[in-house]
Structure formats: structure tokens, C-alpha cells
Design an enzyme around this catalytic site. Structure first.
Site, PDB file in Angstrom:
ATOM      1  CE1 TYR A  96      -0.723  -8.980  -2.012  1.00  0.00           C
ATOM      2  CE2 TYR A  96      -2.494 -10.315  -1.628  1.00  0.00           C
ATOM      3  CZ  TYR A  96      -1.780  -9.155  -1.467  1.00  0.00           C
ATOM      4  OH  TYR A  96      -2.569  -8.052  -1.062  1.00  0.00           O
ATOM      5  NE  ARG A 110      -3.943   2.093   2.377  1.00  0.00           N
ATOM      6  CZ  ARG A 110      -3.650   3.222   2.853  1.00  0.00           C
ATOM      7  NH1 ARG A 110      -2.483   3.763   3.396  1.00  0.00           N
ATOM      8  NH2 ARG A 110      -4.345   4.238   2.723  1.00  0.00           N
ATOM      9  CG  ASP A 164     -12.688   1.967   1.798  1.00  0.00           C
ATOM     10  OD1 ASP A 164     -12.847   1.516   1.027  1.00  0.00           O
ATOM     11  OD2 ASP A 164     -11.620   1.649   2.672  1.00  0.00           O
TER      12      ASP A 164
HETATM   13  C1  FAD Z   1      -3.591   3.253   7.241  1.00  0.00           C
HETATM   14  C2  FAD Z   1      -4.274   2.292   6.357  1.00  0.00           C
HETATM   15  C3  FAD Z   1      -3.788   0.961   6.131  1.00  0.00           C
HETATM   16  C4  FAD Z   1      -4.488   0.116   5.338  1.00  0.00           C
HETATM   17  N1  FAD Z   1      -3.955  -1.019   4.994  1.00  0.00           N
HETATM   18  C5  FAD Z   1      -4.345  -1.685   3.985  1.00  0.00           C
HETATM   19  C6  FAD Z   1      -3.799  -2.958   3.817  1.00  0.00           C
HETATM   20  O1  FAD Z   1      -2.890  -3.495   4.320  1.00  0.00           O
HETATM   21  N2  FAD Z   1      -4.420  -3.818   2.779  1.00  0.00           N
HETATM   22  C7  FAD Z   1      -5.787  -3.457   2.209  1.00  0.00           C
HETATM   23  O2  FAD Z   1      -6.095  -4.137   1.439  1.00  0.00           O
HETATM   24  N3  FAD Z   1      -6.250  -2.361   2.482  1.00  0.00           N
HETATM   25  C8  FAD Z   1      -5.781  -1.348   3.312  1.00  0.00           C
HETATM   26  N4  FAD Z   1      -6.251  -0.320   3.750  1.00  0.00           N
HETATM   27  C9  FAD Z   1      -7.628   0.005   3.105  1.00  0.00           C
HETATM   28  C10 FAD Z   1      -7.688   0.505   1.573  1.00  0.00           C
HETATM   29  O3  FAD Z   1      -6.354   1.167   1.312  1.00  0.00           O
HETATM   30  C11 FAD Z   1      -8.909   1.222   1.218  1.00  0.00           C
HETATM   31  O4  FAD Z   1      -9.922   0.384   1.223  1.00  0.00           O
HETATM   32  C12 FAD Z   1      -8.837   1.546  -0.341  1.00  0.00           C
HETATM   33  O5  FAD Z   1      -7.481   1.899  -0.719  1.00  0.00           O
HETATM   34  C13 FAD Z   1      -9.914   2.612  -0.259  1.00  0.00           C
HETATM   35  O6  FAD Z   1      -9.144   3.834  -0.655  1.00  0.00           O
HETATM   36  P1  FAD Z   1      -9.787   5.334  -0.063  1.00  0.00           P
HETATM   37  O7  FAD Z   1      -8.759   6.520  -0.720  1.00  0.00           O
HETATM   38  O8  FAD Z   1     -11.454   5.297  -0.096  1.00  0.00           O
HETATM   39  O9  FAD Z   1      -9.439   5.282   1.530  1.00  0.00           O
HETATM   40  P2  FAD Z   1      -8.002   5.171   2.255  1.00  0.00           P
HETATM   41  O10 FAD Z   1      -6.794   4.586   1.312  1.00  0.00           O
HETATM   42  O11 FAD Z   1      -8.409   4.495   3.475  1.00  0.00           O
HETATM   43  O12 FAD Z   1      -7.889   6.713   2.527  1.00  0.00           O
HETATM   44  C14 FAD Z   1      -8.468   7.571   3.442  1.00  0.00           C
HETATM   45  C15 FAD Z   1      -7.253   8.853   3.946  1.00  0.00           C
HETATM   46  O13 FAD Z   1      -7.884   9.473   4.660  1.00  0.00           O
HETATM   47  C16 FAD Z   1      -7.435  10.020   5.972  1.00  0.00           C
HETATM   48  N5  FAD Z   1      -8.111  10.401   6.862  1.00  0.00           N
HETATM   49  C17 FAD Z   1      -9.303   9.842   7.383  1.00  0.00           C
HETATM   50  N6  FAD Z   1      -9.909  10.528   8.211  1.00  0.00           N
HETATM   51  C18 FAD Z   1      -9.381  11.484   8.071  1.00  0.00           C
HETATM   52  C19 FAD Z   1      -9.768  12.997   8.703  1.00  0.00           C
HETATM   53  N7  FAD Z   1     -10.623  13.225   9.521  1.00  0.00           N
HETATM   54  N8  FAD Z   1      -9.052  14.325   8.518  1.00  0.00           N
HETATM   55  C20 FAD Z   1      -8.066  14.040   7.460  1.00  0.00           C
HETATM   56  N9  FAD Z   1      -7.770  12.932   6.839  1.00  0.00           N
HETATM   57  C21 FAD Z   1      -8.435  11.932   7.331  1.00  0.00           C
HETATM   58  C22 FAD Z   1      -6.497   8.656   6.314  1.00  0.00           C
HETATM   59  O14 FAD Z   1      -5.784   9.181   7.029  1.00  0.00           O
HETATM   60  C23 FAD Z   1      -6.075   8.165   4.918  1.00  0.00           C
HETATM   61  O15 FAD Z   1      -5.000   8.577   4.411  1.00  0.00           O
HETATM   62  C24 FAD Z   1      -5.625   0.696   4.601  1.00  0.00           C
HETATM   63  C25 FAD Z   1      -6.266   2.052   4.828  1.00  0.00           C
HETATM   64  C26 FAD Z   1      -5.519   2.702   5.653  1.00  0.00           C
HETATM   65  C27 FAD Z   1      -5.980   4.109   5.997  1.00  0.00           C
END
Ligand code: FAD
Length: 380
Positions: free
Chosen positions: A198, A95, A276
């Protein structure tokens, strides 16, 4: 943009490339080495290619060749040949590496990424506002909530809906690839449990996710540690390959798997959701990151269209909501298939898989066409 995660950074680059001025607010103090492996299937890769990041992604990932489905004691039951997919672009990635590629891509397009900006509250309106925990209030023409699982933007548009615990927990860890595993994912399936593993980072590491059904509740958090011995104990009746793999783990994280409904409202008052924040997805189809990438592209594409802002955002939700629901449902329905505990049922299911893998490998792969074969960048 709230959130420098996968969806937020991809949308930031997509919008900036179309001429928008984008600031990303991220609560963390930096782009950190948090998280473990992710799978990027061809539908997610299509977005990265359209964003001009294909080469960087290929350099950071391991190209997957196969998925080996295995009985927890007897070994391989069936093999899904990923090279039979129309697009060979199926990657296993850390990631942190994907985030790095996206963050560099966003900055190169002119995006400002501001760290240590924790958002407390988002206020939709004629001029939507973001309230930070340090007391600052920022306004923008559009606020995009790409703030993940516990989204403040989702809360602002949909209120709070309590998710429910699926009675499944997952451990995740990364270990050195001492067994020299090639570019394939393995799913070792036992009663009420399975392990997915993997390779990552040029095959030097193995990503491990181990899922167990159990009644005890666990927090929905990516950063909660657990005792590696608890993981080993939970899988002690698995074959030696799995036991050896788990025995290598010295740092492990545990998270509770919760089901969240897909948000009803993806936008209102100049605030929009993606990834998400709109549709948290269980990991059983490995589609969370890919769906966030697809959303990012679709949102930027719709925003570049005609009409009032809310009309363009309505088009975005219409383009994405049905597919997101279908993927979320498919992921939610998948775990039990791995976990059959009644031996005759498990035998029957594994026989079907075995026969499918041997006599109809093409058909086995075709069942995923609707997910992997979709290209949001080619969908008007
Ligand atoms: C720390 C972390 C580790 C993960 N590890 C894995 C993994 O090992 N394997 C896997 O399959 N999926 C993992 N995921 C989930 C996966 O990355 C997500 O399901 C997917 O990428 C969806 O992406 P997204 O951009 O919607 O959310 P995310 O990729 O989860 O990003 C959300 C971002 O918003 C930031 N954020 C949240 N709340 C606030 C706030 N109040 N103010 C400011 N910023 C905020 C978070 O810090 C994060 O950087 C992880 C997510 C996170 C946050």
C-alpha cells in the site's frame, strides 16, 4: 513510562493532558526512521482524534480507499470499499511519521522523553522501581510497560512464557511508487504465501510485506536484514505485477512471526502493561498499533477514575483484555485464508470472495464493524 513506541507516546500524552507528570524512558538514541508501513483504522484514529492529533495524522498519512484481494496469477478477486465504513478515517502511514506526530504531541503536553535509557529490570512494589542497564534505579508512583514485544514489564508480572513459531516469516520493505498506485492496499494471495502492499507518504512510496509459510525458524526482530534475492525467489511464480514490485527492493528486513499468549496479569505492584507488551498481535488484521492506541486511552481514562491505584488498574484490564484477545485470535486465524494451497479450495474461497464483493459489498465490510466501528474514547 518504558518505551517511546506508539502505545507509550500516546499514553504519555493522554496522561499529561490529564495533569500527570510523565517521563518516558526509551532505549534507542533518538526517534529514528525505523520500521515501515502501518495501517490506522477508524478505531485507532478515534484515539488520535481524542488526543487532538487528527490534523497532524491526516497530513502524515494516505487515506485508504479500498483493499483489493487478488489471486497471485489472475489478479483481482474482490474489492473491499473502505469508503463504505461509517468513518472514512482509515490511513496508511510510515511508522516513523506516526511516532514523530505522537512524540511532538507528548512533548507539547509536557512529557519528558529520555533516550538511551535501556531498562534491564522492573521491580513491582509499594514504590515500583526501574533498573536501567547503566546501573541507575528510578522510582515512580506508577510504571507503565509500553516496551513492546520483548517487554521487561511483562516479564516482571508474568514470568517468561516462550512464544511459538507460527511457521511463517515476513519480509518488509519500502520502495518508490513507480507504478503510481492510488490509495488502495493490495493483497496478492498464492499457495502458502501472500504479499500486502500500500502507498505511504503522499503516495511517493509503497510499503511491502510478503509472508511465506516455512519450517525454518527466523528471529522475531524488526531489524534483521535479508537478501532481496531470497524474497524474489520465494515469489517467482507470482504474476508480473508482484514480481516487478519485489524486483525493485534493494533493502529488506525479515522477521519470524511468533504467537504469544495475551498476558494474564496486566498490572501488579504499581506496574501496568499496554500494547504489544500485553498482547503481541500477528500482522494479519493490521491492528497492533491500533490496539496499543486503544489501550493508551483506556489506561489514562481508568487512571483518572476513583479508587485505589490497583482498583483503577483492574478496571483497565477488565476494559481491555477481552477485546485484545478477540483481535489477537482473529489475526492468528486469518493467515491460512490467504494461503490456501489446494487449488479447488482456493478456487472456492476466491469465488465466495468474488460473489461477496459483487453482490453484498456492504455485508463484506460489516464483518469488520466490531473492530473498526469501536470507539474506545466513547466507551465509559
Ligand atoms: C523498531 C520497530 C519497528 C517496527 N516496524 C513495524 C512495521 O514496519 N510495521 C508494523 O506493522 N509494525 C511495526 N512495528 C510494531 C508496531 O509498531 C507495534 O506492534 C505496535 O505499534 C504496538 O505498539 P507498542 O507501543 O506496544 O510497541 P512498540 O511500538 O513496539 O514500542 C516499544 C518501544 O519500547 C522500546 N523498548 C523496548 N524495550 C525496551 C527497554 N528494555 N528499555 C527501554 N525501551 C525499550 C522500543 O525501542 C520501542 O520504542 C515495529 C516496532 C518496532 C519497535
Amino acid at each position: 513510562m518504558v518505551g517511546a513506541g506508539i502505545g507509550g507516546l500516546a499514553a504519555a500524552r493522554a496522561l499529561a493532558l490529564r495533569g500527570a507528570e510523565v517521563t518516558v524512558l526509551e532505549q534507542a538514541e533518538a526517534i529514528r526512521e525505523v520500521g515501515a508501513g502501518l495501517q490506522i483504522s477508524p478505531n485507532g484514529f478515534a484515539v488520535l482524534r481524542a488526543l487532538g492529533l487528527a490534523d497532524a495524522l491526516r497530513a502524515a498519512g494516505v487515506q485508504g480507499q479500498a483493499v483489493s484481494l487478488r489471486d497471485y496469477r489472475k489478479g483481482e478477486v474482490a474489492r473491499l470499499d473502505l469508503t463504505r465504513l461509517d468513518s472514512r478515517d482509515y490511513y496508511f502511514l510510515h511508522r516513523a511519521d506516526l511516532i514523530e506526530v505522537l512524540a511532538e504531541g507528548a512533548r507539547a503536553a509536557g512529557v519528558r522523553i529520555r533516550f538511551l535509557q535501556k531498562v534491564d529490570r522492573i521491580e513491582p512494589g509499594a514504590r515500583p522501581a526501574v533498573h536501567l542497564s547503566n546501573g541507575a534505579v528510578l522510582e515512580a508512583d506508577l510504571v507503565i510497560g509500553a516496551d513492546g514485544l520483548h517487554s521487561k514489564a511483562r516479564q516482571a508480572l508474568n514470568g517468561t512464557v516462550a512464544p511459538f513459531f507460527t511457521r511463517q516469516v515476513a519480509w518488509r520493505a519500502v520502495v518508490p511508487n513507480v507504478e503510481g498506485r492510488g490509495p488502495e492496499a493490495r493483497v496478492d494471495m498464492g499457495p502458502l504465501r501472500h504479499v500486502v502492499s500500500y502507498p505511504l507518504r503522499e503516495g511517493r512510496l509503497l510499503n511491502v510485506v510478503a509472508v511465506q509459510e516455512r519450517a525454518a525458524w527466523t528471529k522475531e526482530s524488526w531489524s534483521q536484514r535479508d537478501d532481496p534475492m531470497a524474497l524474489c525467489a520465494a515469489f517467482q511464480d507470482f504474476g508480473p505485477q508482484v514480481r516487478d514490485l519485489l524486483a525493485q527492493i534493494d533493502e529488506v528486513y525479515l522477521w519470524g512471526l511468533f504467537r504469544h499468549p495475551v498476558a494474564d496479569n496486566w498490572h501488579a505492584g504499581g506496574v501496568a502493561l499496554l500494547g504489544d507488551a500485553a498482547h503481541p498481535t500477528l500482522p494479519f488484521m493490521a491492528q497492533g498499533a491500533c490496539m496499543a492506541l486503544e489501550d493508551a486511552w483506556a489506561l489514562a481514562d481508568c487512571l483518572a477514575g476513583d479508587g485505589a491505584l490497583e482498583t483503577r488498574l483492574t478496571r483497565y484490564q477488565a476494559r481491555r483484555a477481552q477485546r485484545a484477545k478477540r483481535v489477537v485470535e482473529a489475526a492468528s486465524g486469518n493467515a491460512w485464508k490467504y494461503h490456501l494451497s489446494f487449488p479447488p479450495l482456493r478456487w472456492a474461497a476466491h469465488s465466495v470472495l468474488r460473489a461477496g464483493g459483487r453482490f453484498a459489498p456492504e455485508r463484506m465490510m460489516r464483518q469488520f464493524d466490531w473492530i473498526y466501528g469501536y470507539d474506545v474514547t466513547a466507551d465509559p
